[in-house]
Design an enzyme around this catalytic site. Structure first.
Site, PDB file in Angstrom:
ATOM      1  N   GLU A 153       1.019  -1.172  -0.083  1.00  0.00           N
ATOM      2  CA  GLU A 153      -0.152   0.030  -0.128  1.00  0.00           C
ATOM      3  C   GLU A 153       0.862   1.242  -0.084  1.00  0.00           C
ATOM      4  O   GLU A 153       0.748   2.116   0.950  1.00  0.00           O
ATOM      5  CB  GLU A 153      -0.948   0.054   1.064  1.00  0.00           C
ATOM      6  CG  GLU A 153      -1.929  -1.207   0.961  1.00  0.00           C
ATOM      7  CD  GLU A 153      -3.059  -1.018   2.192  1.00  0.00           C
ATOM      8  OE1 GLU A 153      -3.393  -0.226   3.024  1.00  0.00           O
ATOM      9  OE2 GLU A 153      -4.183  -1.900   2.045  1.00  0.00           O
ATOM     10  N   GLU A 174      -4.752  -8.571  -0.402  1.00  0.00           N
ATOM     11  CA  GLU A 174      -5.628  -8.480   0.842  1.00  0.00           C
ATOM     12  C   GLU A 174      -7.278  -8.318   0.482  1.00  0.00           C
ATOM     13  O   GLU A 174      -7.413  -7.624  -0.580  1.00  0.00           O
ATOM     14  CB  GLU A 174      -4.946  -7.085   1.649  1.00  0.00           C
ATOM     15  CG  GLU A 174      -3.808  -7.180   2.213  1.00  0.00           C
ATOM     16  CD  GLU A 174      -3.309  -6.059   3.044  1.00  0.00           C
ATOM     17  OE1 GLU A 174      -4.321  -5.260   3.561  1.00  0.00           O
ATOM     18  OE2 GLU A 174      -2.327  -5.857   3.187  1.00  0.00           O
TER      19      GLU A 174
HETATM   20  O1  AHR Z   1      -5.250  -5.774   7.086  1.00  0.00           O
HETATM   21  C1  AHR Z   1      -5.227  -4.628   7.843  1.00  0.00           C
HETATM   22  C2  AHR Z   1      -4.550  -3.330   7.160  1.00  0.00           C
HETATM   23  O2  AHR Z   1      -5.221  -3.172   5.795  1.00  0.00           O
HETATM   24  C3  AHR Z   1      -2.930  -3.615   6.166  1.00  0.00           C
HETATM   25  O3  AHR Z   1      -2.050  -3.735   7.385  1.00  0.00           O
HETATM   26  C4  AHR Z   1      -3.062  -2.651   5.257  1.00  0.00           C
HETATM   27  O4  AHR Z   1      -2.265  -3.239   4.368  1.00  0.00           O
HETATM   28  C5  AHR Z   1      -4.501  -2.678   4.901  1.00  0.00           C
HETATM   29  O5  AHR Z   1      -4.768  -1.101   4.829  1.00  0.00           O
END
Ligand code: AHR
Length: 520
Positions: A204, A329
């Protein structure tokens, strides 16, 4: 037909409400849902990595969750919670991403190696400013992966790290012996190299990974990757699979500008491009309203659309298809209550029947888009966001989402099949189908809380034989497995009918059904 327009056939099966077909005693009105599985039209292989997971130094995911420490009274294997290891091994974790998340771009790997008493204590600036004793580091992560038979995926630090730090981590992990770093690994107890193939180059980076513009990140990506993947050879002969930070959801501007700056030379050092896609919820996990339920579950249609658009952009840039699109994610992210945060740690949320339905809808999207995706990592494995397991003290329970993954495990490694439907309703029947040899596996999900579905699924291109099915279901979308009652939502056998023409099944509200059918 372009890969994007095919989406229109796959979004969700026809869902037609027929009050007159309501059956006595069901307590709900079934609708008829029709679809066709083309058993002789392959979409692509469902890579096992599409059922991957993610574990971060966040809340009680690692500390108190997966890792209890060697001296804990909680049964453990070298500090790893034994019950969690057994459950995760049973469900199968094809790939595990670590140490973050946001944590990754503030993590310095040398903090987590060597004698415990010498490891520094650092402040976790992202997840509550608590002190991190670094007792779970690279060796512990690799040991966990070996215990649960997961492929390790290390997310490197670009935001606050250097190219040298990341290439040294790779050498430490993968070079067999004879260099100072590999000999240090051996001195720290690991004679065999770790053989880590998946390496994230930041996380990110448009946000917690450095608040960069796509151009800034692409420049850094080119610089970092130069020292990680060489044509002339690689540490220990392990060809690294380098993963670049992709967009938040379907941010096409990020992708366009990143790829333009990356250029063909940077592309040669890129193997995966990772999009993040969370399905936000506007209610606390066990207090969802119908409106918020529908809103959250509708997000999977957006996910599917996003995959189509991001993949098309990637292919426009890389027509030979050398760079995979990953979702590293994803999952439901509900409103976190203060009480839960204080009791269990940051980003802890209960996992309900709604969460399981969401997980199954997400996996169905991944299966249907199997030709476009290389990996999908649910966030996160234990005690954080969309967890498979929840722990409290010595208790460790399997959530409804654990069982959704268990129910859909049979699709891994199989060939995804084309499905035709004529509706775009994001809350219509969600489904995916795959085959291998003489077996067809079909997962059907009814995302509606107030009506059942009579599913009529025509199968073309194969003859059907015996069928059996398992179902995960609870009529209350806020129901959940708890530490007191851990078996409220568990899979059970469910009737399914296979005829010469297709499959028929009755789906009660909020049901996930996986049918296995012999085919010829
Ligand atoms: O999964 C929680 C957070 O969500 C992670 O650390 C980040 O990559 C995303 O914003």
């Amino acid at each position: 037909m372009s890969s994007f327009t095919r989406r229109t056939f796959l979004a969700g099966a026809a869902s037609v409400f027929h009050p007159i077909t309501a059956r006595k005693g069901l307590g709900y009105q079934p609708a008829t849902a029709k679809a066709t599985i083309q058993a002789d039209v392959p979409v692509g292989q469902i890579r096992p990595e599409l059922h991957g997971h993610f574990a971060e130094h966040l809340g009680s995911c690692i500390y108190g969750g997966l890792w209890v420490g060697k001296n804990s009274p909680i049964p453990n294997i070298n500090g790893h919670r034994k019950q969690a290891v057994e459950y995760l091994r049973a469900v199968g974790i094809p790939v595990l991403r670590w140490p973050g998340g946001c944590f990754a771009d503030d993590y310095h790997w040398r903090d987590g190696i060597g004698p415990l008493e010498k490891r520094p204590r650092r402040v976790n600036i992202w997840w509550g400013m608590y002190t991190e004793d670094n007792s779970f580091g690279t060796h512990e992560f690799i040991e966990l992966c070996r215990l649960i038979e997961a492929e390790p995926y290390i997310a490197g630090n670009v935001g606050s790290g250097t190219p040298q730090e990341l290439r040294d981590w790779m050498e430490y992990c993968n070079y067999p012996s004879g260099s100072t770093l590999s000999d240090e690994r051996i001195a720290n107890g690991a004679k065999e190299p770790f053989g880590v193939r998946y390496w994230g180059v930041g996380n990110e980076n448009w946000g917690c990974g450095g608040t960069m513009t796509p151009e800034e990140y692409a420049g850094l990506y080119r610089r970092f990757s130069t020292y990680l993947a060489r044509r002339q050879g690689s540490f220990g002969g392990i060809r690294p699979y380098l993963i670049a930070c992709g967009p938040n959801r379907n941010d096409t501007d990020w992708t366009k500008r990143f790829l333009e700056t990356l250029g063909p030379r940077g592309a040669r050092l890129t193997h995966g491009y990772a999009m993040h896609f969370y399905s936000n919820g506007r209610s606390p996990a066990t207090k969802f309203t119908v409106e918020h339920l529908k809103e959250q579950l509708s997000s999977f249609a957006e996910l599917e659309k996003g995959i189509g658009q991001q993949h098309a952009m990637l292919r426009g840039f890389d027509p030979e298809g050398r760079i995979d699109l990953l979702i590293d994610e994803w999952g439901v992210w509900d409103q976190i209550t203060q009480e839960d945060r204080e009791r269990y740690g940051a980003l802890w949320q209960q996992i309900t029947m709604r969460s399981a339905v969401a997980a199954a809808m997400g996996l169905n999207v991944f299966h249907r888009q199997a030709d476009k995706l290389g990996m999908g990592n649910l966030a996160q494995t234990v005690n954080v966001l969309h967890a498979l397991l929840l722990t409290e003290g010595e208790h460790c329970i399997r959530t409804s989402t654990y069982y959704a993954f268990e129910l859909m495990k049979a699709h891994r490694g199989r060939t995804s099949l084309r499905i035709e439907s004529d509706t775009q309703d994001p809350l219509g029947l969600s489904m995916s189908a795959s085959r291998s040899g003489s077996e067809l596996v079909v997962t059907l999900v009814n995302p509606n809380h107030d009506r059942g579905m009579s599913v009529e699924c025509q199968v073309t291109g194969a003859g059907l034989g015996r069928a059996s099915a398992r179902m995960l279901q609870h009529a209350d979308f806020n129901a959940c497995n708890t530490f007191e009652n851990p078996d409220i939502i568990v899979p059970k056998n469910h009737p399914v009918e296979a005829t010469a023409r297709g499959i028929k099944a009755e789906l009660p509200p909020l049901a996930i059904v996986t049918a296995t059918v012999a085919i010829s």
